[in-house]
Design an enzyme around this catalytic site. Structure first.
Site, short mmCIF file in Angstrom:
data_model
loop_
_atom_site.label_atom_id
_atom_site.label_comp_id
_atom_site.label_asym_id
_atom_site.label_seq_id
_atom_site.Cartn_x
_atom_site.Cartn_y
_atom_site.Cartn_z
N CYS A 129 0.80 -1.22 0.00
CA CYS A 129 0.00 0.00 0.00
C CYS A 129 0.84 1.27 0.00
O CYS A 129 0.31 2.37 0.27
CB CYS A 129 -0.96 -0.01 1.19
SG CYS A 129 -2.07 -1.43 1.16
N LYS A 194 -8.54 0.12 10.55
CA LYS A 194 -8.55 -0.91 9.51
C LYS A 194 -7.63 -2.04 9.94
O LYS A 194 -6.43 -1.84 10.13
CB LYS A 194 -8.09 -0.32 8.18
CG LYS A 194 -7.99 -1.36 7.07
CD LYS A 194 -7.67 -0.74 5.73
CE LYS A 194 -7.52 -1.81 4.66
NZ LYS A 194 -7.21 -1.24 3.35
N ARG A 204 -9.04 -8.73 -2.81
CA ARG A 204 -7.70 -8.71 -3.40
C ARG A 204 -7.66 -9.51 -4.70
O ARG A 204 -6.97 -9.12 -5.65
CB ARG A 204 -6.67 -9.24 -2.41
CG ARG A 204 -6.47 -8.27 -1.26
CD ARG A 204 -5.43 -8.74 -0.28
NE ARG A 204 -5.42 -7.89 0.91
CZ ARG A 204 -4.77 -8.16 2.03
NH1 ARG A 204 -4.04 -9.26 2.10
NH2 ARG A 204 -4.84 -7.34 3.06
N GLU A 232 -6.35 5.29 17.01
CA GLU A 232 -6.32 5.59 15.56
C GLU A 232 -7.42 6.60 15.20
O GLU A 232 -7.20 7.52 14.42
CB GLU A 232 -6.50 4.30 14.75
CG GLU A 232 -5.25 3.43 14.65
CD GLU A 232 -4.26 3.97 13.62
OE1 GLU A 232 -4.48 5.06 13.07
OE2 GLU A 232 -3.25 3.29 13.37
N LYS A 247 -13.22 -1.17 9.92
CA LYS A 247 -13.22 -2.16 8.85
C LYS A 247 -12.36 -3.34 9.24
O LYS A 247 -11.23 -3.12 9.70
CB LYS A 247 -12.66 -1.49 7.58
CG LYS A 247 -12.40 -2.41 6.42
CD LYS A 247 -11.67 -1.67 5.33
CE LYS A 247 -11.33 -2.65 4.23
NZ LYS A 247 -10.47 -2.10 3.24
N SER A 273 -15.36 -7.73 1.61
CA SER A 273 -15.60 -8.78 0.62
C SER A 273 -15.79 -10.17 1.23
O SER A 273 -16.65 -10.93 0.80
CB SER A 273 -14.44 -8.80 -0.37
OG SER A 273 -13.20 -8.96 0.30
C1 PBG Z 1 -6.99 -1.17 -0.31
C2 PBG Z 1 -8.26 -1.76 0.17
C3 PBG Z 1 -8.56 -3.08 0.53
C4 PBG Z 1 -9.92 -3.12 0.80
C5 PBG Z 1 -10.42 -1.84 0.63
N1 PBG Z 1 -9.37 -1.00 0.26
C6 PBG Z 1 -7.70 -4.30 0.55
C7 PBG Z 1 -6.60 -4.43 1.49
O1 PBG Z 1 -6.40 -3.61 2.38
O2 PBG Z 1 -5.86 -5.39 1.29
C8 PBG Z 1 -10.71 -4.34 1.18
C9 PBG Z 1 -12.17 -4.28 0.91
C10 PBG Z 1 -12.88 -5.58 0.93
O3 PBG Z 1 -12.33 -6.65 1.30
O4 PBG Z 1 -14.06 -5.58 0.58
N2 PBG Z 1 -5.98 -1.12 0.59
#
Ligand code: PBG
Length: 327
Positions: A129, A194, A204, A232, A247, A273
């Protein structure tokens, strides 16, 4: 029986149960994730997310039309670029996939809310990232790139930018860059808490953003931690975030509740997801009632204290609200 308290009195009829609801849901609170693939023309189903699609720049309007006909008024955009490199340079191109998608959507649907995910993992050839220094993501070197990405999204017309990279200090850097470029009114939805979660697997696969080595534990949060989420959120609030986020959602309802209680900023939850894919798989196996599980899990997120929800089920939940099945 001589019972003074009979909670069942308020459960007697459907009308009374509706009157007595403590949690209300509205289509206004739902945000739908849209995947735009720069190399695609038309629409292609996403294998890892049954029922979801990749959209080409020529067809992203279809996703918006589907949202609007369901009553969903907000989206968050994710991009699959044609080209990747070590520093994710396709992420801030003037005519990059997200920038073009924002313009295409805003030209036709100016009132539809467009939030853009600000991160580098879909754009870097290593899938991390940010900018690498050896095998580590270099926090401070990454910040300037994130700022360029956010400003380019704002310039294209995004209503909000949502940094999901989990770099320290990113909200402050984005706020400053947006303001300096005249985007004082572009809001920041911060992915504040997150977690380094296994629930991102299907995303992914869909976004082609899995790290090519290692994992994201050096920057995303440890799932063991609760107080750290508050910290955070406090940092992001102090740095100028307009909306905080937790999240994933389902395994972190306790964190949602704590953050909702502790901060006066609006709180978003992202039902990710893996949460969606688990329900889909269980339903496909005939093990659960998909519609009811979808409703109950979404409801739990709002009951925990979220004010808004990013979900792959946004259109179906909107429909369930309209049909009176939930809300
Ligand atoms: C980008 C990002 C991710 C997700 C949202 N933005 C993937 C990650 O952090 O690897 C995941 C969203 C999902 O699983 O629906 N960094």
């Amino acid at each position: 029986m001589d019972l003074t308290n009979r909670p069942r009195r308020l459960r007697r009829t459907d009308c009374i149960r509706r009157l007595n609801r403590e949690t209300r849901m509205s289509v206004d609170s739902l945000i739908y994730p849209i995947f735009v693939d720069e190399t695609l023309s038309g629409v292609r189903p996403i294998e890892s997310l049954p029922g979801q699609n990749h959209y080409g720049l020529d067809s992203v309007y279809q996703a918006v039309e589907d949202c609007l006909s369901a009553g969903v008024k907000h989206c968050i955009l994710f991009g699959l670029p044609a080209r990747k490199d070590a520093c994710g340079s396709s992420a801030w191109e003037e005519r990059g996939v997200i920038q073009e998608a924002v313009r295409a959507i805003k030209a036709e649907f100016p009132d539809f809310t467009v939030i853009t995910d600000v991160c580098m993992c879909e754009y870097t050839d290593h899938g991390h990232c940010g900018i690498l220094h050896g095998h580590e993501v270099d926090n401070d070197a990454t910040l300037a790139y994130l700022a360029k990405i956010a400003v380019s999204h704002a310039r294209a017309g995004a209503d909000m930018v949502a940094p999901s990279d989990m770099m320290d200090g990113h909200v402050a850097v984005l706020r400053k860059a947006l303001d300096e470029n005249g985007f004082q009114d572009t809001a920041i939805m911060a992915y504040s808490a997150k977690y380094a979660s296994a629930f991102y697997g299907p995303f992914r696969a869909a976004a082609g953003s899995a790290p090519s080595f290692g994992d994201r534990k050096g920057y995303q949060m440890d799932p063991h931690n609760r107080k750290e989420a508050l910290r955070e959120c406090a940092l992001d609030a102090a740095e100028g975030a307009d909306i905080l986020m937790v999240k994933p959602a389902l395994s972190y309802l306790d964190v949602i509740r704590e953050c909702a209680d502790a901060f006066d900023l609006p709180l978003c939850a992202y039902s990710v997801s893996g949460e969606y894919a688990m329900i889909k798989a269980a339903a496909a196996a005939g093990l659960v009632d998909e519609r009811r599980i979808m409703c109950e899990t979404a409801l739990s997120v709002f009951r925990a204290g979220a004010n808004m929800l990013i979900t792959y089920y946004a259109q179906e939940i909107a429909n369930a609200i309209r049909m009176g099945e939930i809300g």
